[in-house]
Design a protein around this motif. Structure first.
Motif, short mmCIF file in Angstrom:
data_model
loop_
_atom_site.label_atom_id
_atom_site.label_comp_id
_atom_site.label_asym_id
_atom_site.label_seq_id
_atom_site.Cartn_x
_atom_site.Cartn_y
_atom_site.Cartn_z
N MET A 1 0.83 -1.21 0.00
CA MET A 1 0.00 0.00 0.00
C MET A 1 0.87 1.26 0.00
O MET A 1 0.63 2.19 -0.78
N PHE A 2 1.88 1.27 0.86
CA PHE A 2 2.74 2.46 0.97
C PHE A 2 3.48 2.74 -0.34
O PHE A 2 3.46 3.86 -0.86
N MET A 3 4.13 1.71 -0.89
CA MET A 3 4.92 1.92 -2.10
C MET A 3 4.03 2.23 -3.30
O MET A 3 4.42 3.00 -4.19
N SER A 4 2.84 1.64 -3.36
CA SER A 4 1.92 1.96 -4.46
C SER A 4 1.48 3.41 -4.41
O SER A 4 1.37 4.07 -5.44
N LEU A 5 1.24 3.93 -3.19
CA LEU A 5 0.89 5.34 -3.05
C LEU A 5 2.06 6.24 -3.45
O LEU A 5 1.88 7.25 -4.13
N VAL A 6 3.28 5.88 -3.02
CA VAL A 6 4.46 6.66 -3.39
C VAL A 6 4.63 6.68 -4.91
O VAL A 6 4.91 7.73 -5.51
N ILE A 7 4.47 5.52 -5.54
CA ILE A 7 4.60 5.44 -7.00
C ILE A 7 3.53 6.28 -7.68
O ILE A 7 3.80 6.98 -8.67
N THR A 8 2.31 6.24 -7.14
CA THR A 8 1.22 7.02 -7.72
C THR A 8 1.52 8.51 -7.65
O THR A 8 1.37 9.24 -8.65
N PHE A 9 1.96 8.99 -6.48
CA PHE A 9 2.27 10.42 -6.35
C PHE A 9 3.49 10.80 -7.19
O PHE A 9 3.56 11.92 -7.72
N SER A 10 4.46 9.90 -7.32
CA SER A 10 5.62 10.17 -8.18
C SER A 10 5.18 10.33 -9.63
O SER A 10 5.65 11.22 -10.35
N CYS A 11 4.27 9.47 -10.05
CA CYS A 11 3.77 9.55 -11.42
C CYS A 11 3.00 10.85 -11.65
O CYS A 11 3.10 11.47 -12.71
N ILE A 12 2.21 11.27 -10.63
CA ILE A 12 1.47 12.53 -10.76
C ILE A 12 2.44 13.70 -10.93
O ILE A 12 2.28 14.55 -11.82
N ALA A 13 3.47 13.73 -10.08
CA ALA A 13 4.43 14.84 -10.11
C ALA A 13 5.18 14.90 -11.44
O ALA A 13 5.44 16.00 -11.96
N LEU A 14 5.52 13.74 -11.99
CA LEU A 14 6.29 13.73 -13.24
C LEU A 14 5.40 13.85 -14.47
O LEU A 14 5.83 14.37 -15.51
N SER A 15 4.18 13.37 -14.39
CA SER A 15 3.31 13.34 -15.57
C SER A 15 2.60 14.66 -15.81
O SER A 15 2.30 14.99 -16.97
N TYR A 16 2.28 15.39 -14.75
CA TYR A 16 1.49 16.61 -14.93
C TYR A 16 2.18 17.61 -15.87
O TYR A 16 1.54 18.11 -16.81
N PRO A 17 3.46 17.92 -15.66
CA PRO A 17 4.11 18.87 -16.60
C PRO A 17 4.14 18.35 -18.04
O PRO A 17 3.95 19.13 -18.99
N VAL A 18 4.37 17.04 -18.19
CA VAL A 18 4.43 16.47 -19.54
C VAL A 18 3.06 16.56 -20.21
O VAL A 18 2.95 16.97 -21.38
N ALA A 19 2.01 16.19 -19.50
CA ALA A 19 0.66 16.25 -20.06
C ALA A 19 0.27 17.70 -20.38
O ALA A 19 -0.36 17.97 -21.42
#
Length: 566
Positions: free
Chosen positions: A349-367
């Motif tokens: 649960m913890f690592m999945s949440l970290v991965i999700t937030f990491s993806c949000i932080a990196l994907s938002y500028p690209v999108a």
């Protein structure tokens, strides 16, 4: 006016025309008829049913595919997580006898349980089921697998004690034909004697009344005859009976009176009865034989385990999934050093949440960039976003394993530019950090695409209007643009999080012992330990956690706010 398009000229049982006719029926007396003369109501119902059947036919292939590949496996998983019929099916007499045994007494069961276990394990060994049963119980108590494997080979010794003595009395007791004449009906004997290779094997029938004289022997011989006919595809008339049959013959002769029997081989049976009654006749001590096979049979814990898992359905798999176990006193926590699944669930649960937030932080500028660039440039950049899909997941993960090593590309670059010393290289592999980095990279497209599809539909003049009213760039973004992009973030987050908690290849390769997920343990039980019940229970809990989080997201954010564009 063209009657093909004039709604007032349309005839027939179409829904719109039917409704108009129904309105007109208020002004007329009698039933309204369609163009073909049938009542309008009946015609309308027929047309609607036809439409529904056509719609159902169109979605039927997809519906069948979803049911067979998604719904059915889920129900099978739910069933396997509680199914436990192998114990009761393989040891029916033993589980029944154990019901009267006090499993909290600290003593081994009585002779009746050992006798039932002897019969059950003998049958299981002949049918090659004793090792499967041992494997099942070995999940609950280590060592039971070898216990049943040894017993399957060693219980012949009990029957041989009686077989040898009966054979010393009369050699016919070790021959196939005398046994067949004693136990089989006259009709079956005639078919068995006339049978030749290539013909269907005759089905064994007991002699009338023999089950009253020798009940246990008749049951054992019937089992032997059925096994010989079905499994060995041979005529029982030509096969010597199991040693278990001799054991059951002794039990029947010791417990009953056969003096009234007058059928075939009566003299042989009466002589055997006299032998059993003589003081020189040697009997086998079942407990002693079991102890000689393996001393663990004298451990009450073994019998407690069999009794606890004798019901057809069990909560044991779910208890194991939450680091608990069944005991005679009820569910209890496992020892501290055996609690692994709670740690794995929390880590997942913890690592999945970290991965999700990491993806949000990196994907938002690209999108954001893709949505606001000219179409030609955005299309070229979109190819780079989709490029990872053209490469195998295993290849991408293996590449990260090479890059993240202490002697890998990333550490070499950091040493070369002077950010770290050569003797102080970063440890980024076989730990949680390696799993987070690799999985963030792998799941980025699944976050970028939903965000981009939503951002591309946001009108650009909203931000320009906010700026024209005096808003700064940050205020216009935060108060106008960002709220409209939240549905894309929600859709991407759900997608990435659900994918993350189910990944097991990437954590297995780059995660080591501290970066693996609960899905790695599920894969282990499916492919290596073959403990499918525990794997199903872990999968069911993981599914329940996802559904709970989905429900919580719906309550807090609202699933209606999740969009993929449009």
């Amino acid at each position: 006016m063209n009657t093909a398009t004039d709604p007032d000229k349309i005839t027939g049982p179409t829904p719109d025309n039917a409704l108009r006719a129904a309105d007109a029926s208020d002004k007329k007396d009698g039933p309204v008829l369609a163009a073909d003369g049938t009542p309008l109501k009946k015609s309308l119902g027929r047309a609607l049913r036809a439409q529904k059947l056509r719609a159902l036919a169109m979605i039927a292939p997809l519906l069948i595919f979803v049911v067979l590949t998604f719904i059915a496996p889920i129900f099978d998983m739910l069933f396997r997580s509680v199914e436990n019929q192998i114990v009761s099916d393989t040891l029916p007499r033993t589980t029944q006898a154990l019901k009267d045994w006090d499993d909290t007494s600290g003593q081994v069961p009585g002779d009746d349980v050992f006798e039932a276990a002897y019969i059950d394990i003998f049958y299981a060994a002949e049918n090659k089921m004793h090792t499967r049963l041992g494997t099942r119980l070995n999940y609950e108590l280590t060592g039971v697998s070898s216990l049943f494997r040894k017993s399957g080979r060693g219980l012949d010794d009990i029957g041989e004690v009686y077989q040898d003595q009966f054979e010393d009395l009369d050699e016919n007791w070790d021959e196939a034909e005398p046994w067949a004449e004693l136990m089989g009906s006259d009709a079956w004997l005639a078919e068995a004697r006339a049978w030749e290779d290539g013909q269907p094997l005759p089905k064994f029938e007991l002699r009338e009344g023999i089950a009253d004289v020798l009940p246990r022997t008749a049951d054992a011989y019937s089992q032997f005859a059925a096994f010989t006919r079905v499994e060995e595809e041979d005529n029982v008339f030509n096969e010597e009976p199991w040693t278990l049959v001799h054991s059951m013959l002794y039990e029947d002769l010791a417990a009953g009176d056969v003096s009234g029997y007058t059928g075939p081989r009566a003299d042989m049976l009466i002589a055997a009865d006299a032998l059993v009654d003589s003081p020189e006749f040697e009997t086998a001590d079942l407990k002693a034989v079991f102890e000689d096979i393996d001393k663990d049979w004298m451990d009450p814990v073994v019998w407690q385990t069999i009794k606890m898992y004798s019901p057809d359905y069990t909560s044991g798999y779910f208890l194991n999934s939450v680091d608990m176990q069944k005991t005679p006193d009820g569910p209890a926590l496992r020892d501290e050093d055996e609690r692994i699944y709670g740690i794995l669930f929390k880590r997942t649960m913890f690592m999945s949440l970290v991965i999700t937030f990491s993806c949000i932080a990196l994907s938002y500028p690209v999108a954001f960039l893709l949505a606001n660039l000219p179409a030609r440039t955005a299309n070229l950049l979109m190819i780079l976003v989709l490029l990872p899909f053209w490469t195998s997941l295993l290849v991408r993960t293996s590449a990260w394993k090479v890059m993240l090593q202490q002697q890998g590309v990333i550490n070499d670059v950091l040493v070369w530019i002077g950010l770290i010393a050569d003797d102080n290289r970063l440890v980024m592999i076989n730990n949680q950090l390696g799993t987070i980095i690799a999985m963030t990279h792998i799941l980025l497209p699944f976050m970028i695409l939903p965000m981009y599809s939503v951002m591309s539909t946001i009108p650009p003049y909203y931000v320009r209007a906010a700026k024209s009213l005096g808003a700064t760039n940050w205020t216009a973004f935060w108060r106008v643009y960002f709220p409209q992009s939240v549905p894309g973030i929600g859709a991407g987050s759900i997608l990435v999080f659900i994918l993350a908690i189910g990944y097991y290849i990437t954590p297995e390769i780059v995660g080591g012992t501290t970066g693996t997920f609960i899905s790695n343990r599920i894969a282990y039980h499916i492919s290596s330990s073959l403990n499918w019940g525990l794997a199903a229970a872990l999968g069911t809990i993981l599914l329940a956690v996802v559904l709970i989080l989905y429900w919580a997201y719906d309550k807090i954010v609202g699933i209606d706010n999740v969009k993929l564009g449009g």
